[in-house]
Scaffold this motif. Structure first.
Motif, mmCIF file in Angstrom:
data_model
loop_
_atom_site.group_PDB
_atom_site.id
_atom_site.type_symbol
_atom_site.label_atom_id
_atom_site.label_comp_id
_atom_site.label_asym_id
_atom_site.label_seq_id
_atom_site.Cartn_x
_atom_site.Cartn_y
_atom_site.Cartn_z
ATOM 1 N N LYS A 92 34.204 39.934 39.492
ATOM 2 C CA LYS A 92 34.233 39.880 38.029
ATOM 3 C C LYS A 92 35.386 38.965 37.609
ATOM 4 O O LYS A 92 36.347 38.775 38.367
ATOM 5 N N PRO A 93 35.301 38.393 36.410
ATOM 6 C CA PRO A 93 36.377 37.480 35.984
ATOM 7 C C PRO A 93 37.761 38.128 35.966
ATOM 8 O O PRO A 93 38.753 37.469 36.299
ATOM 9 N N TRP A 94 37.865 39.391 35.595
ATOM 10 C CA TRP A 94 39.186 40.017 35.562
ATOM 11 C C TRP A 94 39.745 40.183 36.974
ATOM 12 O O TRP A 94 40.960 40.132 37.166
ATOM 13 N N GLN A 95 38.870 40.352 37.970
ATOM 14 C CA GLN A 95 39.346 40.461 39.341
ATOM 15 C C GLN A 95 39.875 39.122 39.840
ATOM 16 O O GLN A 95 40.917 39.060 40.502
ATOM 17 N N LYS A 96 39.147 38.052 39.499
ATOM 18 C CA LYS A 96 39.635 36.718 39.861
ATOM 19 C C LYS A 96 40.951 36.420 39.153
ATOM 20 O O LYS A 96 41.867 35.834 39.736
ATOM 21 N N ALA A 97 41.059 36.799 37.887
ATOM 22 C CA ALA A 97 42.287 36.557 37.125
ATOM 23 C C ALA A 97 43.468 37.263 37.771
ATOM 24 O O ALA A 97 44.539 36.673 37.962
ATOM 25 N N PHE A 98 43.291 38.519 38.119
ATOM 26 C CA PHE A 98 44.356 39.290 38.753
ATOM 27 C C PHE A 98 44.752 38.673 40.088
ATOM 28 O O PHE A 98 45.933 38.532 40.406
ATOM 29 N N PHE A 99 43.759 38.279 40.871
ATOM 30 C CA PHE A 99 44.004 37.713 42.192
ATOM 31 C C PHE A 99 44.732 36.373 42.100
ATOM 32 O O PHE A 99 45.747 36.157 42.776
ATOM 33 N N TYR A 100 44.237 35.465 41.255
ATOM 34 C CA TYR A 100 44.847 34.140 41.147
ATOM 35 C C TYR A 100 46.249 34.208 40.550
ATOM 36 O O TYR A 100 47.151 33.504 40.997
ATOM 37 N N CYS A 101 46.433 35.022 39.537
ATOM 38 C CA CYS A 101 47.768 35.136 38.929
ATOM 39 C C CYS A 101 48.754 35.776 39.902
ATOM 40 O O CYS A 101 49.912 35.360 39.986
#
Length: 166
Positions: A92-101
């Protein structure tokens, strides 16, 4: 189009709500973030300070992960690249956001310097773009007014009053 059709939720098609141009923007920023992490990471490794070397190696690893997840065709020489990219696309986009940040902040905590800040800024921006997707679209005023009007009508039906008195 009546009020019921306007207020009815749209069927979910399995898409994460990203338009084609925003998906491309995220991928382009991810590639630029990978390039900046790789260049800055190699530059950080040219030192004798062990924390700088660790931060530089982590930044090169960030670049590799960004390339692997966002543009797997750049990693054609790696057998598992397409499998990792397919799995990353299911996030999900929030998972990618958390991972990349999180990946972008770790080297900054290891060795705080201008090189780590600027090297990880674009990778962090990739996470921010994915985070904005998870917030959702902004609604238009007409749909919101219709929905609010329908909600008030439903409340009046429940209480049995139509003149607004209690």
């Amino acid at each position: 189009m009546n009020i019921d059709e306007a207020a009815a939720p749209k069927p979910v098609t399995g898409d994460d709500g990203m338009t084609w141009w925003y998906r491309w923007l995220c991928k382009i920023v991810g590639v630029l973030g990978g390039v900046s992490c790789a260049i800055s990471g190699v530059w950080m490794c040219v030192t004798v300070n062990p924390l700088n070397i660790a931060a530089g190696v982590w930044m090169v690893l960030n670049a590799f992960v960004l390339f692997l997840c966002e543009v797997p065709f750049c990693c054609q020489f790696i057998e598992f690249a397409n499998a990792v990219a397919a799995r990353a696309d299911k996030f999900k986009p929030w998972q990618k956001a958390f991972f990349y940040c999180g990946m972008a902040l770790f080297p900054i905590f290891l060795s705080f310097s201008i090189t780590t800040l600027f090297g990880n800024a674009i990778a962090f921006a990739t996470g921010v773009l994915y985070g904005l997707v998870s917030l959702g679209k902004k609604g238009d005023a007409v749909s919101y007014a219709r929905l609010n009007h329908q909600k008030l009508g439903d409340e009046e039906k429940l209480t049995g009053t139509t003149d607004g008195s209690i």
